[in-house]
Design a protein around this motif. Structure first.
Motif, PDB file in Angstrom:
ATOM      1  N   GLN A  87      34.410 -45.269  -6.501  1.00 53.55           N
ATOM      2  CA  GLN A  87      35.702 -45.367  -7.134  1.00 53.55           C
ATOM      3  C   GLN A  87      35.682 -45.969  -8.542  1.00 53.55           C
ATOM      4  N   LEU A 118      37.403 -38.925  -1.059  1.00 54.67           N
ATOM      5  CA  LEU A 118      36.864 -40.366  -1.241  1.00 54.67           C
ATOM      6  C   LEU A 118      37.835 -41.376  -1.024  1.00 54.67           C
ATOM      7  N   LEU A 178      31.578 -36.521  -2.092  1.00 58.31           N
ATOM      8  CA  LEU A 178      33.194 -36.922  -1.538  1.00 58.31           C
ATOM      9  C   LEU A 178      33.972 -36.397  -3.031  1.00 58.31           C
ATOM     10  N   MET A 187      31.379 -46.667  -1.562  1.00 60.26           N
ATOM     11  CA  MET A 187      32.797 -46.115  -1.726  1.00 60.26           C
ATOM     12  C   MET A 187      33.329 -47.053  -3.129  1.00 60.26           C
ATOM     13  N   ALA A 194      38.152 -41.445   2.722  1.00 61.31           N
ATOM     14  CA  ALA A 194      36.794 -42.192   3.677  1.00 61.31           C
ATOM     15  C   ALA A 194      36.853 -43.397   3.306  1.00 61.31           C
ATOM     16  N   SER A 195      37.377 -43.893   2.125  1.00 60.26           N
ATOM     17  CA  SER A 195      37.367 -45.511   1.818  1.00 60.26           C
ATOM     18  C   SER A 195      38.191 -46.119   2.856  1.00 60.26           C
ATOM     19  N   SER A 218      30.960 -48.984   2.603  1.00 58.06           N
ATOM     20  CA  SER A 218      32.197 -49.692   1.976  1.00 58.06           C
ATOM     21  C   SER A 218      31.936 -49.698   0.561  1.00 58.06           C
ATOM     22  N   LEU A 249      28.041 -39.646  -2.391  1.00 56.71           N
ATOM     23  CA  LEU A 249      28.133 -41.453  -1.800  1.00 56.71           C
ATOM     24  C   LEU A 249      26.876 -42.169  -1.627  1.00 56.71           C
TER      25      LEU A 249
END
Length: 481
Positions: free
Chosen positions: A45, A312, A403, A41, A315-316, A38, A437
């Motif tokens: 972002q 992305l 991602l 990710m 998955a987040s 997490s 990632l």
């Protein structure tokens, strides 16, 4: 006495201790991996967002959109050539992205607002260059005749047709960003690294110099020291910048004053990049700017994050939702299993604890002994869980799954090439960016793992301690023989 007995009992029941510790380890390892992924990710972002508007930018300020604004169509004019020699001609049209600007004085007003650490203005331009040549056609006479003897008598007009001629023009468009060279730490250029040459000097506020994006430089075969011409002005390329991820914010970067001169937008900017004094005050700063400076649109990084889609984002969401809940469920199950196993172990030690009570041990002392053993089980499980979690996080980072982040325009889009933050963003902002990632493990995550280990031990100890406290010396006597 406590530690001596504790050590002896742990040695005697190694298998049972290993079973309890392994259950806790699996739950803790899953928490470490999910937390790390997490975090990775979140960093991915942030990397995508930084590639859009620059490192350190918390929000941007642009002029509020006007529904009645009609974009001006580009017009090009060329000189007529009498000899039709085919000499190449070119014409540049420099346009402000979004066709809406703010006064440069607004930058100072924004910088004076409470909670603003720094504010820098920039001007985003689109340049359309038309170049080519005209070729004059040739008149081919087919014939001429007449009857009669007098001059002009019976003459017919010459007939023929025009052959050849025409025009061959190329249209080339690129983006130019006018950067405030006195504030190099804020703005889109900070998302790129100077890989050749140098960056702007703070004294080059009106110098005819430029920094080229590496992709654009490769396309146009530009190198440090070359010259690029924009609307008749020659700019010396002093550096090549490579974007940290995705595409560059602009093809060329020049000093802000030069960009204003090219566009005829003296003392005007398209975007104000804002850094807040505290990341916790971003929403308050946004409200303050909107209230005190009317006619502006304020867009934060959180607003722009809502426009990021693709694998992305998916998955987040899974990591934040399904992954978190899965970790909680597994962890609770591990705690319950550890507690039940400890309680079952106490049941098998009835004669032992009954004998200890007959020798004078109080219920509290027996309970503390059981809790102590359980805490050690938890710590061992925590150590194993951290080791497994680190291995899992390392595996994710080593594999580096890619991602995709789909960037869509948000409310702050300013026109061609514009993005959700209202400034010059990646030209390919409507395309997909690939982000590798990683799963970084922070000290906070390790501290969380240790806390869970101790908590698991205490939960298991609570089950066993409650069971042990209810034992009576008579229970041991009934099982003797």
């Amino acid at each position: 006495m406590f530690f001596t007995y504790l050590r002896r009992e742990l040695r005697r029941r190694r298998k049972a201790a290993l079973v309890v510790a392994s259950g806790l380890a699996l739950g803790i390892a899953l928490v470490v991996v999910v937390t790390s992924v997490s975090s990775g990710m979140g960093r991915a972002q942030e990397k995508v967002l930084q590639s859009l508007y620059g490192l350190g930018t918390d929000m941007t300020v642009t002029k509020a959109a006007e529904a009645t604004t009609t974009p001006e169509r580009p017009r090009f004019s060329f000189d007529a050539q009498d000899d039709g020699s085919g000499e190449e001609q070119s014409s540049d049209r420099v346009m402000v992205q979004g066709f809406q600007t703010l006064a440069s004085s607004t930058v100072g007003e924004v910088g004076e607002q409470s909670g603003v650490a720094d504010a820098v203005g920039g001007l985003s331009l689109n340049v359309v260059k038309v170049s080519g040549e005209f070729t004059r056609g040739r008149f081919q006479q087919e014939g001429q005749g007449g009857e009669g003897g007098g001059p002009g008598a019976g003459q017919s007009s010459p007939q023929g047709r025009v052959q050849g001629g025409g025009a061959d023009f190329d249209v080339n468009s690129y983006t130019v960003y006018g950067t405030d060279v006195t504030a190099p730490a804020l703005g889109p250029l900070t998302s790129s690294e100077i890989t050749d040459g140098r960056a702007f000097r703070t004294t080059e506020t009106d110098a005819e110099v430029a920094v080229a994006d590496s992709a654009y430089a490769q396309e146009k075969k530009l190198e440090t020291g070359d010259t690029v011409t924009v609307k008749g002005t020659d700019y010396k390329v002093i550096g090549i910048a490579t974007a940290s991820s995705g595409d560059a914010a602009a093809n060329l970067y020049i000093p802000l004053k030069q960009a204003q001169t090219l566009a005829g937008a003296t003392d005007e900017v398209t975007t104000i990049y804002v850094k807040a004094t505290d990341s916790q005050r971003i929403d308050d700063v946004k409200s303050t700017i909107r209230k005190n400076i009317p006619g502006t649109t304020v867009t934060t990084s959180a607003d722009l994050a809502d426009t990021v889609s693709g694998s992305l984002s998916t998955a987040s969401s899974l990591a934040a939702g399904v992954g978190t809940w899965l970790s909680v469920v597994v962890l609770v199950a591990a705690f319950l299993v550890a507690g039940l196993l400890t309680s079952s172990a106490v049941s098998r030690r009835v004669r032992e604890f009954g004998t200890l009570k007959a020798l004078g041990w109080t219920s509290g002392r027996v309970t503390r002994q059981v809790v102590g053993e359980s805490v050690v089980h938890g710590l061992v499980g925590g150590a194993l869980g951290i080791a497994l979690g680190l291995a899992g996080a390392y595996a994710v980072t080593a594999v580096g799954p890619t991602l995709q982040a789909q960037l869509g325009g948000g409310a702050g889009t300013t026109g061609p090439g514009g993005g959700g933050m209202g400034g010059p963003v990646r030209q390919a902002s409507a395309q997909t960016l690939d982000v590798a990632l990683t799963a970084p493990v922070s000290l906070t995550t390790l501290a969380l793992a240790v806390g869970l280990a101790v908590t698991g031990g205490l939960v298991a100890g609570a089950f066993g301690g409650w069971r042990a406290s209810r034992l009576r010396p008579a229970d041991a006597l009934r099982r003797v023989g």
